[in-house]
Design a protein around this motif. Structure first.
Motif, PDB file in Angstrom:
ATOM      1  N   LYS A  48       0.805  -1.231   0.000  1.00  0.00           N
ATOM      2  CA  LYS A  48       0.000   0.000   0.000  1.00  0.00           C
ATOM      3  C   LYS A  48       0.837   1.280   0.000  1.00  0.00           C
ATOM      4  N   ASP A  90      -0.075   3.888  -2.840  1.00  0.00           N
ATOM      5  CA  ASP A  90      -1.429   4.339  -2.564  1.00  0.00           C
ATOM      6  C   ASP A  90      -1.473   5.353  -1.417  1.00  0.00           C
ATOM      7  N   TYR A  91      -0.897   4.969  -0.308  1.00  0.00           N
ATOM      8  CA  TYR A  91      -0.907   5.797   0.894  1.00  0.00           C
ATOM      9  C   TYR A  91      -0.196   7.130   0.672  1.00  0.00           C
ATOM     10  N   CYS A  92       0.978   7.074   0.089  1.00  0.00           N
ATOM     11  CA  CYS A  92       1.763   8.294  -0.114  1.00  0.00           C
ATOM     12  C   CYS A  92       1.020   9.268  -1.016  1.00  0.00           C
ATOM     13  N   ARG A  93       0.391   8.735  -2.052  1.00  0.00           N
ATOM     14  CA  ARG A  93      -0.355   9.579  -2.985  1.00  0.00           C
ATOM     15  C   ARG A  93      -1.527  10.242  -2.259  1.00  0.00           C
ATOM     16  N   ARG A  94      -2.266   9.431  -1.513  1.00  0.00           N
ATOM     17  CA  ARG A  94      -3.459   9.938  -0.828  1.00  0.00           C
ATOM     18  C   ARG A  94      -3.096  10.977   0.236  1.00  0.00           C
ATOM     19  N   MET A  95      -2.013  10.730   0.965  1.00  0.00           N
ATOM     20  CA  MET A  95      -1.637  11.618   2.057  1.00  0.00           C
ATOM     21  C   MET A  95      -0.640  12.701   1.614  1.00  0.00           C
ATOM     22  N   LYS A  96      -0.302  12.697   0.341  1.00  0.00           N
ATOM     23  CA  LYS A  96       0.644  13.676  -0.211  1.00  0.00           C
ATOM     24  C   LYS A  96       1.973  13.695   0.564  1.00  0.00           C
ATOM     25  N   GLY A 132       4.478   6.643  -5.634  1.00  0.00           N
ATOM     26  CA  GLY A 132       3.551   7.301  -4.719  1.00  0.00           C
ATOM     27  C   GLY A 132       3.756   8.808  -4.656  1.00  0.00           C
TER      28      GLY A 132
END
Lengths: 215, 215
Positions: free
Chosen positions: A140, A143-149, A172
DNA sequence: TAGATTGTTAATCGATTAACAATC
DNA sequence: TAGATTGTTAATCGATTAACAATC
């Protein structure tokens, strides 16, 4: 009038700044409000000229002949330069011995970094928290890095996995990587990798000991 | 005839060697017996010339036009250069989280280092063993190092104690120091200090992120 | 032979140091 | 004022890159 186009600070000079900062803060705590470059150079064993140039490059006020630089001003300017003020979120990949140590390393906050999540592949850890931070499955990462910038990734996995993890972080959207695996990561130009490689450090120590024996 | 007075290896080139070594060993394991500098430069993103010069400076045999360098020969030469073969005894001062991590770090042996004892001031630890190594009181640093002819000291104490510990190590005859405290240690010329300073690393990451935003 | 790759000498680039004038 | 300390321009030093000849 304050110069806006200051003397460019060399990379080497930039890396001396944390040391100056630490020392200046110590002096300030002891009540020293003004500091000259000869005094600082004596402490560090640098040349006077080097310290003077380093200070001139970062200090927003000028030094005063016969007196030196304003301690507080220098401290503020260096702290701004180093970006210790605004905290940057980071993710940690790998929660082995080293990863755990980093999670517990409280000083990171002083240097403007906060680990917000960690990743691993160990099923027993996924979904739990470690030192107050959630542990997620490595799949993940992107995914996580992209979502949390998230802009910073810390790699603390065995060297065999380091490049894979690196690629995931980059996918990400990460921009800076702190790499503790003893391998050279292949990354695009816009990514900065700061390597922390014991193999290099120990080689330097070893080299010095050999030279010492030879001479 | 092999040149004895080889091209002098720059400090920067020396620090690239552990990365070359890691990669060459990987290639050798995969059966690659000959390697050209353009191939290596492509992997690392260095220039061909740089790799060629680096290899020429350390390789005891010459490279062969159209073929490249002998992988095994390069590996052997770099390993000798880095001194990973003969193990050097070291003492660790400070058995906090970081010190503990270092004691457990098995790869140190691969890089030619072995921690033989550690020091602390915590009464509960003194006299016991930690990861198989004895913990002694910090007051015995100088004594122990002198008696055991230790040449390397590792500083993993809070920054307030770092200089004191450093002085004790030097009084014990140590020649090289691996310093994990975020302070600049003042030492005589014949002592090498290799700093491992997170404040510097994080400043570099932070700088890159700020630049990225600006551009 | 032609061409890929090496080795070497010269040019460039970045960082440090030297020299010296400016200033409080 | 004299002298300590700053700021700036030029010289040096180290590392990288460019150019090109040598070689298998």
């Amino acid at each position: 009038m304050i110069k806006s186009d200051k003397t460019v600070l060399s990379l080497q000079a930039f890396q001396r700044m944390p040391y100056y900062l630490q020392y200046l803060k110590e002096l300030y705590r002891e009540g020293v409000r003004t500091i000259s470059s000869p005094a600082v150079s004596a402490h560090f064993g640098f040349t006077e000229i080097q310290v003077r140039k380093d200070f001139a490059a970062v200090c927003s006020s000028r030094g005063v002949p016969r007196h030196g630089f304003d301690t507080k001003q220098l401290i503020d300017d260096i702290e701004t330069l180093l970006g210790y003020q605004d905290t940057k979120a980071a993710v940690l990949v790998g929660t082995g011995i080293l990863g755990n140590t980093l999670l517990q390393y409280r000083e990171l906050a002083d240097y403007g970094m906060q680990i917000v999540a960690s990743f691993d592949v160990n099923r027993e850890l996924i979904g739990r928290t470690l030192h107050g931070k959630p542990v997620l499955h490595a799949s993940k990462i992107g995914d996580y890095c992209r979502r949390m910038k998230i802009q910073t990734g810390i790699i603390a996995v065995p060297k065999e996995q380091a490049q894979t993890v690196c690629d995931q972080l980059i996918s990400g959207g990460i921009l800076a990587i702190w790499n503790f695996a003893p391998v050279y990561l292949s990354v695009p130009d816009y990514i900065l990798v700061k390597n922390e490689n014991p193999a290099v450090s120990l080689a330097l120590l070893s080299r010095h000991l050999q030279e010492g024996r030879r001479i």
